[in-house]
Write an enzyme that holds these catalytic residues in place. Sequence first.
Site, PDB file in Angstrom:
ATOM      1  N   ALA A   1    -110.496 -21.856  88.683  1.00  0.00           N
ATOM      2  CA  ALA A   1    -110.008 -23.122  88.134  1.00  0.00           C
ATOM      3  C   ALA A   1    -109.777 -24.121  89.266  1.00  0.00           C
ATOM      4  O   ALA A   1    -109.158 -23.799  90.275  1.00  0.00           O
ATOM      5  CB  ALA A   1    -108.706 -22.904  87.370  1.00  0.00           C
ATOM      6  N   LYS A   2    -110.277 -25.323  89.075  1.00  0.00           N
ATOM      7  CA  LYS A   2    -109.986 -26.412  90.021  1.00  0.00           C
ATOM      8  C   LYS A   2    -108.645 -26.999  89.580  1.00  0.00           C
ATOM      9  O   LYS A   2    -108.575 -28.011  88.883  1.00  0.00           O
ATOM     10  CB  LYS A   2    -111.102 -27.451  90.009  1.00  0.00           C
ATOM     11  CG  LYS A   2    -111.046 -28.439  91.180  1.00  0.00           C
ATOM     12  CD  LYS A   2    -112.292 -29.298  91.216  1.00  0.00           C
ATOM     13  CE  LYS A   2    -112.210 -30.350  92.298  1.00  0.00           C
ATOM     14  NZ  LYS A   2    -112.262 -29.790  93.663  1.00  0.00           N
ATOM     15  N   ALA A   3    -107.595 -26.296  89.968  1.00  0.00           N
ATOM     16  CA  ALA A   3    -106.244 -26.598  89.500  1.00  0.00           C
ATOM     17  C   ALA A   3    -105.458 -27.350  90.564  1.00  0.00           C
ATOM     18  O   ALA A   3    -105.594 -27.067  91.768  1.00  0.00           O
ATOM     19  CB  ALA A   3    -105.517 -25.305  89.138  1.00  0.00           C
TER      20      ALA A   3
ATOM     21  N   TYR B   1    -104.250 -26.460  95.485  1.00  0.00           N
ATOM     22  CA  TYR B   1    -104.609 -27.198  96.692  1.00  0.00           C
ATOM     23  C   TYR B   1    -103.469 -27.319  97.702  1.00  0.00           C
ATOM     24  O   TYR B   1    -103.668 -27.889  98.785  1.00  0.00           O
ATOM     25  CB  TYR B   1    -105.202 -28.561  96.311  1.00  0.00           C
ATOM     26  CG  TYR B   1    -106.632 -28.388  95.871  1.00  0.00           C
ATOM     27  CD1 TYR B   1    -107.685 -28.591  96.744  1.00  0.00           C
ATOM     28  CD2 TYR B   1    -106.930 -27.931  94.595  1.00  0.00           C
ATOM     29  CE1 TYR B   1    -108.999 -28.372  96.371  1.00  0.00           C
ATOM     30  CE2 TYR B   1    -108.236 -27.701  94.199  1.00  0.00           C
ATOM     31  CZ  TYR B   1    -109.265 -27.929  95.094  1.00  0.00           C
ATOM     32  OH  TYR B   1    -110.567 -27.695  94.715  1.00  0.00           O
TER      33      TYR B   1
ATOM     34  N   SER C   1    -112.041 -24.976  83.821  1.00  0.00           N
ATOM     35  CA  SER C   1    -110.756 -24.862  84.511  1.00  0.00           C
ATOM     36  C   SER C   1    -109.607 -24.907  83.516  1.00  0.00           C
ATOM     37  O   SER C   1    -108.653 -24.118  83.600  1.00  0.00           O
ATOM     38  CB  SER C   1    -110.602 -26.002  85.529  1.00  0.00           C
ATOM     39  OG  SER C   1    -111.566 -25.926  86.555  1.00  0.00           O
TER      40      SER C   1
END
Length: 309
Positions: free
Chosen positions: A161-163, A167, A67
Amino acid sequence: MTMTLADREGHIWFDGEIVPWKEAQVHVLTHTLHYGLGVFEGVRAYPTEKGPAIFRLKDHTDRLFRSAHILNFHIPWSKDELNRAQVEVVKLNNLKEAYIRPMCFYGSEGMGLRADNLKPHCIIAAWEWPNYMTPDARTEGISVRTSSYTRHHVNITMCKAKANGNYINSMLALQEALDSGCEEALLLDNEGYVAEGSGENIFIVEKGRLITPELTSCLEGITRSTVFALAKEVGIEVEEKRITRDQVYIAEEAFFTGTAAEVLPIKELDSRRIGEGKRGPITEKLQRMYFDYVMKKNNSHPEWSTLVV
């Protein structure tokens, strides 16, 4: 008075040092707080006969670094350092089971989109968080609503990407679902095909086989890949392909997967009952296998568990 996360006692790993929980603070002008460019993970430690074990720790840390690379964010600590730190915070906080949150973010060295002197920081916290949903949700299933918010298009933001900022989309969708009396949201992609939940991947059961959306605008879930492995062990076919919303309506079973949600049955979508309207036999089998692995009752994949010793 309700205790907030900030009020807890314990320790947090912060930029390479263990600090008292209440002293792990940043300035209100922290860049990531204003613009959302940061990366994080959600990791779980489960109780086992030999003590707490972190499930798929290395895989989560690998994804954290992927990420960061996607966002051109340099993490100045090694994967091994962050893996050791996650073990350390679970141990120092005397947790038998834990939710672990590593997060990398930019500091308060500058403001504005052009700020180029920003310093990367990293925190790792761990606390007890036994259930994401009510305890009976694992057997009875949850109600889901298709969101009016579209999942990010692959060229609008970096979906792999777990950005942090990604969210906002999930929070809007989830709040809409909760306001309608449901427990979770299902987001469609920009072409109208099923993408994922607000923080979970989705599987349906059709003619005894598993179908899950392709990884286009979906996050590459760690639990998702675990279910792939479990299904292979028991000879259940898994196919990755586009799924329509009405295909979910008429599925034999449906379930979400995620580190927080684990393996979570879906009993209805948009007021349409799915299957028998509760956890189905394939979901139950995979759910049972999953918990056997996370609690080390099955050691066929020893690389998945990291004991906190």
